[in-house]
Design an enzyme around this catalytic site. Sequence first.
Site, PDB file in Angstrom:
ATOM      1  N   MET A  31       0.738  -1.124  -0.215  1.00 18.21           N
ATOM      2  CA  MET A  31      -0.012   0.148  -0.005  1.00 18.21           C
ATOM      3  C   MET A  31       0.864   1.394  -0.036  1.00 18.21           C
ATOM      4  O   MET A  31       1.771   1.476   0.888  1.00 18.21           O
ATOM      5  CB  MET A  31      -0.757  -0.037   1.294  1.00 18.21           C
ATOM      6  CG  MET A  31      -1.746   1.243   1.521  1.00 18.21           C
ATOM      7  SD  MET A  31      -2.786   1.521  -0.058  1.00 18.21           S
ATOM      8  CE  MET A  31      -3.138   3.395  -0.176  1.00 18.21           C
ATOM      9  N   GLU A  32       0.430   2.083  -0.865  1.00 18.35           N
ATOM     10  CA  GLU A  32       1.289   3.367  -1.157  1.00 18.35           C
ATOM     11  C   GLU A  32       1.042   4.673  -0.340  1.00 18.35           C
ATOM     12  O   GLU A  32       1.381   5.657  -0.553  1.00 18.35           O
ATOM     13  CB  GLU A  32       0.950   3.747  -2.599  1.00 18.35           C
ATOM     14  CG  GLU A  32      -0.297   4.560  -2.882  1.00 18.35           C
ATOM     15  CD  GLU A  32      -1.447   3.550  -3.407  1.00 18.35           C
ATOM     16  OE1 GLU A  32      -2.271   3.997  -3.788  1.00 18.35           O
ATOM     17  OE2 GLU A  32      -1.265   2.419  -3.038  1.00 18.35           O
ATOM     18  N   GLU A  85       4.885   0.792  -6.087  1.00 21.36           N
ATOM     19  CA  GLU A  85       4.544   1.732  -4.736  1.00 21.36           C
ATOM     20  C   GLU A  85       5.147   2.921  -4.834  1.00 21.36           C
ATOM     21  O   GLU A  85       4.579   4.144  -4.606  1.00 21.36           O
ATOM     22  CB  GLU A  85       4.597   1.039  -3.310  1.00 21.36           C
ATOM     23  CG  GLU A  85       4.111  -0.379  -3.391  1.00 21.36           C
ATOM     24  CD  GLU A  85       2.578  -0.329  -3.570  1.00 21.36           C
ATOM     25  OE1 GLU A  85       1.992   0.584  -3.126  1.00 21.36           O
ATOM     26  OE2 GLU A  85       2.167  -1.515  -4.358  1.00 21.36           O
TER      27      GLU A  85
END
Length: 883
Positions: free
Chosen positions: A285-286, A318
């Site tokens: 998750m970025e 990411e």
Amino acid sequence: MSSINLTHSEAIQRSQLLRVHNYSFAIDITGESTFPSKTTVHFEVLEAGSTFIDLLAQDVHHVSIDGVDITETAVPRKDGVYDHTAGIQLNDLTVGEHELVVKATCEYSHTGQGLHRFVDPVDSEVYFYTQFETADAKRVFACFDQPDLKATYDIVVQAPSHWKVVTNAPQLVKADGEKAVFSSRIDYPLSTYLVAICAGDFAVVSDLWSGKLTHHPETPADQPTELEIPLGIYCRKSLAEHLDADTIFRETKQGFDFYHEHFGMAYPFGKYDQLFVPDFNAGAMENAGAVTFRDEYVFTSKNTRYAYERRCDTILHEMAHMWFGDLVTMKWWDDLWLNESFATWGAAISQAEATEYETAWVTFANVEKSWAYQQDQLPSTHPISTDASDIETVEQNFDGITYAKGASVLKQLQAYVGRDAFFAGVRKHFAEHAYGNATFDDLLSALEESSGRDLSHWANQWLKTTGINELACEFEVVDGVYSSFAITQSGATPGAGELRTHRTCVGLYSLIDGVVTRTHSIEVDVDSARTEIPELIGVAAADLVLPNDFDLTYCQMKLDTGSLAFAVKHIDKIADPMARTLCWSAAWEMTRNGEMRARDFIALVARGARFETEIAVLQRILSQATQARKMFADPTWVEETGAQLLLNALLDGARTAEPSSDIQLAFVQELGRNLVDSGESTDAQAPEVTAIQLFKDIVAGAPSLEGLDADNDLRWNALISLAAVDKSFEVEKEIGILSEHDPSSQGKAFAERARAAVNTATNKARVFTELTEHGKELSNTIFRAKMAGLTGFARPELLEQLNERYFEMVLPMWKSFTSEIAQDAIAGLFPRWNISDSTVDRAQRFLDQEDLPGGVRRLISEAQADVIRAVRNRRIDAGACSE
């Protein structure tokens, strides 16, 4: 109004009504099941009116606005309990600045959404991380949880003083005995879904990237040239000995080198931390400056180079989001594809050009494209730029269209406008919308300006339609040369049958001195049903013709009869890895489409796989052969011939591979997915008996194959296979022995998978009940492990008892499980074990119900489509045999 499933129209209304300046929120995570949350929001009302703020909490204790207590009117309750589905009501707001204060008690998550709490079974250390995409920030603090209401943040976390707390910004720590207050200030505008909090006694490794920003005409004047970015890598202490930080730092720095050379904007978020966390639902998750990854990427056992390539791909994916998604964010989730497609494309191109994985586009052609083609043939296919009417719909669209097809189309767009113009447009987009929100129209405008081309027609062709065009070559040969040559394009299906503009390349290959070599290639624009290529008239006829050489466009590549026959016979002699993988991909897509018998594809893999040198391609085609055996091949042929054919090929591949090589490991791993019950066999040389003995040796830690390392992962996977197929195998005894050797959380998941794999009717019924009726009590990792064990090696006749029970449990699971687990459960437990018209009909009766939730309807229709395809392909396979 709906806080739990925010609609696009509600989001538009809120963004018109107000602007959010700053969130200040404090949480105390020293408790074991719940935590207090206090939020202060400073916002401006632009138009007088009413709205709501999102908060998914156990209870709300206090709400005040501008110092006035409004708890009684603001907090909706049902039977005395806070009703989070409606959100906290903010009525009769006046124009101007306001301060809102909300105090609540929130709950920790064990499903990877919101604030996830994990206790490491190895050392009892506690770890936390947040996961807020798509709209789960409201599980931790009160917020207007939509991407276009960006704000700054002050975050206060109370935690044990010896922990590390990581957010998007550096920490100020004030200790008070065994507890400490960790404070941070995010002083740039950020969407709520990109805020991150991670906490625990992490192991930490630090480094520094130093480099330069390449200035382009589009680069803003205030951008620096010399840059330094502090780097951090975090993982659980129990994994620290396995953390290959040097490799991760090297790839991180290579990514920063590439993006700073091409993007024209300096990395905007100060430090760059990468945290490997447990029980993570996605790959990563970025979160701005604090990227979270699933900690299976800290490899504790031997993995093939492909696994490291995919981890590198995730790291660069990411990182690309730091610019496309975090710096410039979509206004609403209908442009989700822009975030994910761009990051997927960015990871592939940076990997290919800046890291050791120079054939990343080959992997992309074989993996991402296959995912996209499969998704685009489902009844749920949708345009790349698609409806996002509410959050529930958005969560269904994290799929092969949004990621893989979109990235394929961006690759096509780069070929169409040219590399320089494409990057120039991207840089212009970043410069114009930094720290703000933008739409695809904004990006398209920048690309039109940089390329000098009107792209509206192209965009409508590719982004507003569904389905796949088929490209094929038609030609005539006279006296050994082409007398005519053309590319044909079919209308896109499924969909309205549109023709599109394709920038593609025709490649000619011939067998020369024992090697299939490219002799000619020519790039062309195909925009009609038939495009003549006069440049190839008079050119010597080739043995193999590829209509989409270099994989420039998104299409089904149809090989002519002669080329297909040649590729099947000589696939091991095709020197270029991209050309070779395109032939593998074409054969697989023909198999899925019923144009090639499943048994013929299995035979092709059995003959050619051990000559494949690209490990990513090898693992993919072995997996496809397994899928063809299980789903597409006639069961009678499988029982009589096919299972042993594939087992022998996998055994031979494992035996002949170089000891300790990735290829050896790949064949052994796939062999474990193809074991069959040997209870009736008395032939000690039978492949299933030989394979089972190999796996018993692996479980015992003494594999008979030279160079094969019986590490934890391999032993667990061998144990799981044996639990499913060998009635004499003492499953619980072996689980106990291996669990003592590997007490990790991953080992616990493996153990539960093994228990669920035991093939008795009673065990299968027990596991199904536990998943469907008590799944809320399980962590997401254990849930998925049990589900994989239940279905992975099950004999269909043992699962028939669950056919009707599944459909009875679909709606209860959808209503009671969190969204991630509900989607996994409904898709993963669908009775694909019963490939028959009766399953298709039963699914249709379920779909005929009125008022089904849209997400449920989509999941069931997709699974039904899989069974329809399998039924058809089995009949094709069996019918071809009887002719």
